[in-house]
Design a protein around this motif. Structure first.
Motif, PDB file in Angstrom:
ATOM      1  N   ASP A 288       0.830  -1.202   0.000  1.00 32.88           N
ATOM      2  CA  ASP A 288       0.000   0.000   0.000  1.00 32.88           C
ATOM      3  C   ASP A 288       0.867   1.256   0.000  1.00 32.88           C
ATOM      4  OD1 ASP A 288      -2.229  -1.618   0.081  1.00 32.88           O
ATOM      5  OD2 ASP A 288      -2.563  -1.392   2.234  1.00 32.88           O
ATOM      6  N   GLY A 289       1.946   1.229   0.773  1.00 37.52           N
ATOM      7  CA  GLY A 289       2.846   2.372   0.792  1.00 37.52           C
ATOM      8  C   GLY A 289       3.553   2.586  -0.528  1.00 37.52           C
ATOM      9  N   ASN A 292       1.576   4.287  -3.201  1.00 40.00           N
ATOM     10  CA  ASN A 292       1.397   5.728  -2.996  1.00 40.00           C
ATOM     11  C   ASN A 292       2.604   6.550  -3.447  1.00 40.00           C
ATOM     12  OD1 ASN A 292      -1.225   5.856  -1.929  1.00 40.00           O
ATOM     13  ND2 ASN A 292      -0.497   5.153   0.067  1.00 40.00           N
ATOM     14  N   PRO A 294       4.254   7.688  -6.683  1.00 39.92           N
ATOM     15  CA  PRO A 294       3.807   7.704  -8.086  1.00 39.92           C
ATOM     16  C   PRO A 294       4.777   7.095  -9.088  1.00 39.92           C
ATOM     17  CG  PRO A 294       3.354   9.809  -7.026  1.00 39.92           C
ATOM     18  CD  PRO A 294       4.183   9.027  -6.061  1.00 39.92           C
ATOM     19  N   ASN A 378      10.950   7.221  -0.563  1.00 39.35           N
ATOM     20  CA  ASN A 378      10.391   8.531  -0.911  1.00 39.35           C
ATOM     21  C   ASN A 378      11.487   9.589  -1.001  1.00 39.35           C
ATOM     22  OD1 ASN A 378       7.402   8.910  -1.224  1.00 39.35           O
ATOM     23  ND2 ASN A 378       7.378   7.634   0.602  1.00 39.35           N
TER      24      ASN A 378
END
Length: 385
Positions: A288-289, A292, A294, A378
Motif C-alpha cells: 500500500d505504501g 502511494n 507515483p 520517498n
C-alpha cells in the motif's frame, strides 16, 4: 539503522536456537552420524531422526525413510530430475521457474530425447489451468513447478494441477524454496510425487542443508544419483536400493540438520499460520505504501493474500541497481537487484533484461522496518527530481 529485506535469498536473522544448535553440534557432539556405535554418533543419529520427524509434520508426510537430506534445494531438484527422466518423455514446467529447474531441464533436453514445454504464465505470475490442460500430451510423464515465485511471490494453483496429474498418471515434482515455512505446504493435499525443500529460507535453518520428500511411485522410477559410503551394507560395492541410503551418500551436514531442526521447532512453537499472518500484514502495509509513490511500479498481485511477502519494484526515476545500492549505502536497507536467477520469469512480468529491486520480508521484520524503508524510498525518489 540496518534493515534486512532479502529473506527470499536467505532468512536473517535466525532464531537464537538455530545458532546454538549448530554450535552445540560442532562443539559438544561432533561425531559422524551413521558411522559409529558410540554415544556421540548415536546422538547425531537421534538428531537426524528427529529432523526427519519434524519435516514429516510440517509437510504432512508419512514416510520417515522417504525424506532425503541434500546440500540444498538445487541439489535436490537435480537429483529428482536427472535420476528420473527417460527418453521419450514429455515434460511441462512454467515460465516462473528458477534456474534450479530450468537449467537441469535444458540440460536434459540437450542430452536426452525429451519434449519440453514451458507454459507462459500471466503477468501476475500465475499458471492458467486451461493452458496447462491444453499442453498435456499422451506422453506427458512429468510436471515440475515452483510453488511460489522468488520474484513476485505469486502462488501457483498446485492442488488443481496435482489432481489432473494424478488422474493421468503424471509425476508431479514441486520446488518449495519460497513456500516451505512461509505458507502451509501439504504433500498429499498438493498431490505431488516429490517435494524439494531448502533449509535456509523460511524454514529458518542455516545454509548448506536441503532435501526432498519422495513417494514410493517416483522412487521406483528413480535411479541412485550420487553413490558412495552410506554406513550401511559396507560389504557391498553397489549402492543400497533402500531409502534414504539410496540417495544419501557421503557425510551428512549434521550441524546443518541440527540447525534446521531448531528452525522447524521454532516455526511449530510460534505457529506457521501466525507467522504467515504477521508477514501478510506487513506485506500489505508495504505494498500500500509503495502504491502511494507515483514513480514506482509494483509487480504481481497487490493483495498480500495472493502472494508470499516477496515484492519487486522498479522506478521510472532511477535504475533498480542504483536504487538498491543507495538504499544500502546511505540507509542500511538490504534488498536484492537484478534477475534473481529467473530470466523467464522476468520476461513474463516484462522486466527483462533490467530486472527488479526485490524486497522480501521475514518473521523478524516489523512495522518500523517497513515504514523506514518507505520513508527512504520517498527521499531517494524525490531527490531524483
Amino acid at each position: 539503522m540496518k534493515v534486512y529485506l532479502d529473506n527470499s535469498a536467505t532468512t536473517y536473522p535466525k532464531p537464537e536456537e538455530v545458532y546454538s544448535s549448530v554450535y552445540n553440534y560442532m562443539k559438544n557432539i561432533g561425531s559422524n552420524p551413521g558411522r559409529g556405535g558410540y554415544s556421540s554418533a548415536l546422538e547425531g543419529d537421534r538428531i537426524i531422526f528427529s529432523c526427519r520427524e519434524a519435516l514429516m509434520k510440517i509437510f504432512n508426510f508419512d514416510k520417515l525413510e522417504n525424506i532425503i537430506f541434500t546440500a540444498n534445494i538445487t541439489h535436490s531438484l537435480n537429483i529428482l530430475l536427472k535420476s528420473v527422466v527417460k527418453d521419450g518423455w514429455h515434460i511441462i514446467t512454467s515460465s516462473m521457474e528458477h534456474n534450479s529447474v530450468l537449467r537441469p531441464l535444458s540440460n536434459l533436453k540437450e542430452t536426452k530425447n525429451i519434449d519440453l514445454d514451458i507454459i507462459e504464465c500471466s503477468e501476475n505470475g500465475v499458471l492458467n489451468i486451461e493452458d496447462f490442460k491444453n499442453t498435456l500430451k499422451s506422453n506427458t510423464k512429468l510436471v515440475v513447478l515452483t510453488h511460489a515465485s522468488n520474484i513476485i511471490g505469486s502462488i501457483q494453483p498446485l492442488k488443481h494441477i496435482g489432481k489432473i496429474c494424478k488422474e493421468r498418471g503424471i509425476y508431479f515434482v514441486i520446488d518449495s524454496a519460497q513456500s516451505a515455512g512461509a505458507i502451509p505446504v501439504d504433500f498429499y493435499e498438493i498431490g505431488c510425487n516429490a517435494l524439494a525443500f531448502t533449509g535456509h529460507k523460511s524454514l529458518l535453518g542455516p545454509q548448506g542443508i536441503g532435501g526432498f520428500l519422495i513417494d514410493d511411485n517416483l522412487n521406483q522410477e528413480a535411479l541412485s544419483f550420487i553413490e558412495g559410503g552410506t554406513g550401511s551394507l559396507s560389504e557391498s560395492i553397489t549402492q543400497p536400493n533402500f531409502l534414504p541410503d539410496k540417495f544419501e551418500s557421503g557425510t551428512l551436514n549434521a550441524p546443518g540438520i541440527a540447525g534446521l531442526l531448531a528452525g522447524i521447532n521454532y516455526i511449530t512453537e510460534e505457529g506457521l499460520i501466525s507467522i504467515q499472518e504477521r508477514e501478510r500484514e506487513l506485506c500489505q502495509h508495504f505494498i500500500d505504501g509503495l502504491l502511494n509513490i507515483p514513480s514506482i511500479k509494483v509487480y504481481g498481485a497487490t493483495e498480500a493474500s495472493l502472494r508470499t511477502p516477496t515484492i519487486s519494484i522498479n522506478s521510472n526515476k532511477i535504475n533498480n541497481a542504483e536504487l538498491g545500492f543507495v538504499l544500502d549505502r546511505d540507509y542500511g536497507i538490504m534488498a536484492r537487484t537484478g534477475l534473481h536467477c529467473a530470466p523467464l520469469a522476468h520476461r513474463t512480468i516484462k522486466t527483462f533484461p533490467e530486472g527488479t529491486l526485490r524486497f522480501s520480508l521475514g518473521p523478524f521484520n516489523d512495522i518500523k522496518d517497513i515504514d523506514y524503508t518507505l520513508h527512504c524510498l520517498n527521499l531517494i525518489i524525490k531527490g531524483c527530481d
